[in-house]
Design an enzyme around this catalytic site. Structure first.
Site, short mmCIF file in Angstrom:
data_model
loop_
_atom_site.label_atom_id
_atom_site.label_comp_id
_atom_site.label_asym_id
_atom_site.label_seq_id
_atom_site.Cartn_x
_atom_site.Cartn_y
_atom_site.Cartn_z
N PHE A 11 105.62 -2.62 24.90
CA PHE A 11 104.66 -3.72 24.65
C PHE A 11 103.20 -3.29 24.88
CE2 PHE A 11 102.87 -7.52 27.20
CZ PHE A 11 102.18 -8.04 26.10
N ALA A 79 107.99 2.80 31.68
CA ALA A 79 108.65 2.29 32.88
C ALA A 79 109.84 1.45 32.46
CB ALA A 79 107.69 1.42 33.69
N THR A 120 101.24 -2.47 38.41
CA THR A 120 101.36 -3.93 38.40
C THR A 120 100.87 -4.54 39.71
OG1 THR A 120 103.02 -5.71 38.43
CG2 THR A 120 103.76 -3.56 39.13
N ASP A 121 100.44 -5.79 39.64
CA ASP A 121 100.07 -6.50 40.87
C ASP A 121 101.28 -6.81 41.75
OD1 ASP A 121 101.21 -8.47 39.27
OD2 ASP A 121 99.48 -9.83 39.35
N GLU A 122 102.49 -6.66 41.19
CA GLU A 122 103.68 -7.00 41.97
C GLU A 122 103.89 -6.07 43.16
OE1 GLU A 122 107.23 -7.83 39.83
OE2 GLU A 122 106.15 -8.71 38.17
N TYR A 146 112.32 -3.55 40.94
CA TYR A 146 111.25 -3.15 40.00
C TYR A 146 109.95 -2.89 40.74
CZ TYR A 146 107.27 -3.81 36.90
OH TYR A 146 106.05 -3.67 36.27
N THR A 149 109.93 0.15 43.03
CA THR A 149 109.82 1.47 42.38
C THR A 149 108.43 1.68 41.80
OG1 THR A 149 110.77 0.61 40.31
CG2 THR A 149 112.29 1.67 41.87
N LYS A 150 107.78 0.61 41.35
CA LYS A 150 106.38 0.76 40.91
C LYS A 150 105.50 1.10 42.11
CE LYS A 150 104.75 0.30 37.38
NZ LYS A 150 104.56 1.25 36.24
N TYR A 203 113.06 -21.02 35.18
CA TYR A 203 113.77 -20.66 36.41
C TYR A 203 113.42 -21.66 37.52
CZ TYR A 203 114.69 -15.97 34.46
OH TYR A 203 115.11 -14.91 33.70
N ASP A 268 117.59 -19.99 39.38
CA ASP A 268 116.35 -19.31 39.79
C ASP A 268 116.62 -17.82 40.01
OD1 ASP A 268 113.70 -19.04 40.38
OD2 ASP A 268 113.71 -20.38 42.12
N GLY A 271 115.03 -13.95 45.18
CA GLY A 271 113.82 -13.32 45.74
C GLY A 271 112.56 -13.58 44.94
P1 NAD Z 1 108.05 -2.32 28.17
O1 NAD Z 1 109.36 -2.46 28.86
O2 NAD Z 1 107.72 -3.23 27.04
O3 NAD Z 1 107.92 -0.82 27.59
C1 NAD Z 1 108.30 0.30 28.33
C2 NAD Z 1 108.37 1.50 27.37
O4 NAD Z 1 108.69 2.67 28.15
C3 NAD Z 1 109.42 1.37 26.29
O5 NAD Z 1 108.91 1.77 25.03
C4 NAD Z 1 110.52 2.33 26.75
O6 NAD Z 1 111.27 2.89 25.67
C5 NAD Z 1 109.71 3.38 27.47
N1 NAD Z 1 110.50 4.11 28.47
C6 NAD Z 1 111.31 3.59 29.43
N2 NAD Z 1 111.89 4.57 30.15
C7 NAD Z 1 111.40 5.73 29.66
C8 NAD Z 1 111.60 7.10 30.00
N3 NAD Z 1 112.44 7.46 31.01
N4 NAD Z 1 110.93 8.05 29.31
C9 NAD Z 1 110.11 7.69 28.28
N5 NAD Z 1 109.89 6.42 27.91
C10 NAD Z 1 110.53 5.45 28.58
O7 NAD Z 1 106.97 -2.39 29.32
P2 NAD Z 1 105.48 -2.97 29.29
O8 NAD Z 1 105.53 -4.41 29.59
O9 NAD Z 1 104.79 -2.49 28.08
O10 NAD Z 1 104.86 -2.25 30.58
C11 NAD Z 1 104.16 -1.02 30.46
C12 NAD Z 1 103.63 -0.61 31.81
O11 NAD Z 1 102.73 -1.59 32.29
C13 NAD Z 1 104.71 -0.47 32.90
O12 NAD Z 1 104.39 0.64 33.69
C14 NAD Z 1 104.61 -1.76 33.68
O13 NAD Z 1 105.02 -1.58 35.01
C15 NAD Z 1 103.12 -2.03 33.59
N6 NAD Z 1 102.71 -3.44 33.72
C16 NAD Z 1 103.29 -4.38 32.92
C17 NAD Z 1 102.85 -5.71 33.00
C18 NAD Z 1 103.43 -6.79 32.11
O14 NAD Z 1 103.07 -7.95 32.28
N7 NAD Z 1 104.29 -6.47 31.15
C19 NAD Z 1 101.85 -6.04 33.91
C20 NAD Z 1 101.29 -5.04 34.71
C21 NAD Z 1 101.73 -3.74 34.59
O1 TDX Z 2 113.39 -17.27 31.01
C1 TDX Z 2 112.60 -17.17 31.93
N1 TDX Z 2 112.23 -18.29 32.65
C2 TDX Z 2 111.34 -18.24 33.68
O2 TDX Z 2 111.04 -19.28 34.29
C3 TDX Z 2 112.01 -15.89 32.31
C4 TDX Z 2 112.39 -14.65 31.56
C5 TDX Z 2 111.10 -15.88 33.35
N2 TDX Z 2 110.79 -17.01 34.03
C6 TDX Z 2 109.77 -16.96 35.12
C7 TDX Z 2 109.92 -15.83 36.12
C8 TDX Z 2 108.49 -15.52 36.50
O3 TDX Z 2 108.05 -16.40 37.53
O4 TDX Z 2 108.52 -16.69 34.46
C9 TDX Z 2 107.69 -15.82 35.23
C10 TDX Z 2 107.37 -14.57 34.42
O5 TDX Z 2 108.57 -13.85 34.27
P1 TDX Z 2 108.63 -12.41 33.57
O6 TDX Z 2 108.10 -12.51 32.17
O7 TDX Z 2 109.99 -11.85 33.77
O8 TDX Z 2 107.51 -11.61 34.38
P2 TDX Z 2 107.36 -11.20 35.93
O9 TDX Z 2 108.67 -11.15 36.62
O10 TDX Z 2 106.28 -12.07 36.51
O11 TDX Z 2 106.83 -9.69 35.75
C11 TDX Z 2 105.90 -9.38 34.68
O12 TDX Z 2 104.60 -9.23 35.17
C12 TDX Z 2 104.33 -8.12 35.98
C13 TDX Z 2 106.32 -8.11 33.95
O13 TDX Z 2 107.66 -8.26 33.46
C14 TDX Z 2 106.21 -6.91 34.83
O14 TDX Z 2 106.50 -5.72 34.11
C15 TDX Z 2 104.80 -6.83 35.35
O15 TDX Z 2 104.70 -5.78 36.25
#
Ligand code: NAD
Ligand code: TDX
Length: 333
Positions: A11, A79, A120-122, A146, A149-150, A203, A268, A271
């Site tokens: 993404f 990741a 991530t802020d997590e 998750y 490990t981050k 949730y 829910d 954790g």
């Molecule tokens: P995503 O799950 O959409 O994409 C992850 C990508 O990494 C995929 O294309 C997958 O094929 C690839 N990948 C996974 N394992 C791999 C490996 N071993 N070698 C090579 N490629 C691999 O994730 P995202 O939401 O785009 O997140 C990207 C980064 O941003 C992550 O590091 C995540 O922790 C961080 N992040 C995400 C969010 C969020 O809201 N999504 C917020 C803050 C930080």
């Molecule tokens: O179906 C759902 N219903 C629901 O209430 C799903 C999938 C989630 N939720 C809640 C859980 C969380 O409080 O919505 C909130 C957001 O959920 P996610 O999209 O799973 O995100 P979150 O767990 O907050 O983590 C995301 O933000 C930080 C990303 O997935 C992480 O990669 C990033 O680091």
């Protein structure tokens, strides 16, 4: 300049690649992606003839060493990224997020290549409603496999910067939304449910708060840090987008002209973190960054339009994703 973008078929990584090709014609892009269930080559279709794509694993030391030797910078997005998956099966998170980051760090150390680590802020755990927002000095306190490990990967980066002089920066960003996000995640799951005539799934009571930022704004900040960030520093990225999950579901329902009570409460998350919030003042003051999507509702409307118009992109992943939630025991409350 050539950059290696790990996770460029995911993404945020794909958005970074698209933004880079669109705005920086002088930058060559190599993507390294393992194409896990979360990766999608189609997310790179708009730029496919402008980039090099390598299908491989970031934990493959020889492959990574070879690729890093030919670039000026690495931007590390790859990741395992989904909290719910990390509760069902944590091992891939340890392998990719920790061992994979180790592999990249050893390569940038060996070849003295600039490295930016996307996190991530997590890693900071969660906040109560009254706590101040996270800052760059908030103590690490991750809750899920998750986020643990981050956090581990962030600490490896800090150690490699201090002990070996790796030219690294880190960013910890809040929850992203926008086009090309996997349908397992909260916002695209509810949008695609509604397109399919299925009620959104919240949730628990939905009082958890997330701090939403549009993915374009996240990646503009990543480029600002690559251009002007101070080596060794951590930057927090966020757009003052705090909303509770219930409010987000209701906004999506309204955008579909549906009654705002037309959703289901489901099991829910164990954790479940209560609240995330980012203080991005260092990024704003030091690097002059500010979000272009200041209005979450406008960004959400654009995102809904994108999912309506790009069903061929998300449809192949939808049924498997919902099957996985059901198999994990998700039930209507
Ligand atoms: P995503 O799950 O959409 O994409 C992850 C990508 O990494 C995929 O294309 C997958 O094929 C690839 N990948 C996974 N394992 C791999 C490996 N071993 N070698 C090579 N490629 C691999 O994730 P995202 O939401 O785009 O997140 C990207 C980064 O941003 C992550 O590091 C995540 O922790 C961080 N992040 C995400 C969010 C969020 O809201 N999504 C917020 C803050 C930080
Ligand atoms: O179906 C759902 N219903 C629901 O209430 C799903 C999938 C989630 N939720 C809640 C859980 C969380 O409080 O919505 C909130 C957001 O959920 P996610 O999209 O799973 O995100 P979150 O767990 O907050 O983590 C995301 O933000 C930080 C990303 O997935 C992480 O990669 C990033 O680091």
């Amino acid at each position: 300049m050539r950059v290696l973008v790990t996770g460029g078929a995911g993404f945020i990584g794909a958005n970074f690649v698209q933004q880079t090709v669109a705005t920086r014609p002088d930058v060559g892009v190599t993507v390294l992606d393992a194409l896990t269930y979360a990766g999608n080559r189609a997310s790179l279709d708009p730029v496919a003839d402008r980039i090099e794509f390598v299908h491989g694993d970031i934990a493959d030391l020889d492959l990574v060493d070879n690729l890093v030797s030919g670039v000026d910078a690495v931007v590390h997005f790859a990741a395992e990224s989904h909290n719910d998956n990390s509760l069902a099966e944590p091992w891939p998170f340890v392998q990719t997020n920790i061992v994979g980051t180790y592999s990249l760090l050893q390569a940038v150390r060996r070849h003295d290549v600039r490295y930016h680590h996307v996190s991530t802020d997590e890693v900071y755990g969660d906040l109560t409603p009254d706590d101040p927002a996270f800052t760059e000095t908030t103590a690490y306190n991750p809750s899920s496999p998750y986020s643990a490990t981050k956090a581990g990967s962030d600490l490896l980066v800090r150690a490699w910067a201090r002990s070996f002089g790796v030219r690294a920066t880190l960013s910890n960003c809040s929850n992203n939304y926008g086009p090309y996000q996997h349908v397992e995640k909260f916002i695209p799951r509810q949008i695609t449910n509604l397109i399919d005539g299925v009620r959104p799934r919240l949730y628990g009571a939905g009082h958890q708060v997330r701090d939403w930022i549009h993915v374009d704004d996240h990646n503009r900040a990543v480029w600002d840090i690559l251009d002007r960030g101070r080596i060794g520093r951590t930057y927090l990225i966020g757009a003052e987008g705090e909303l509770d999950n219930l409010s987000v579901v209701q906004l999506i329902l309204r955008a579909f002209d549906r009654d705002p009570t037309d959703f289901d409460h489901v099991t829910d998350r164990p954790g479940h973190d209560q609240r995330y919030a980012i203080d991005a003042s260092v990024l704003r003051d030091e690097l002059g960054w500010s979000p272009r999507y200041a209005d979450f509702r406008a960004g959400l409307a654009d995102t809904i339009t994108w999912y309506r118009e790009n069903e061929n992109w998300w449809r192949p992943k939808k049924a498997d994703t919902e099957r996985a939630y059901a198999a994990a025991g998700e039930q209507t409350l």
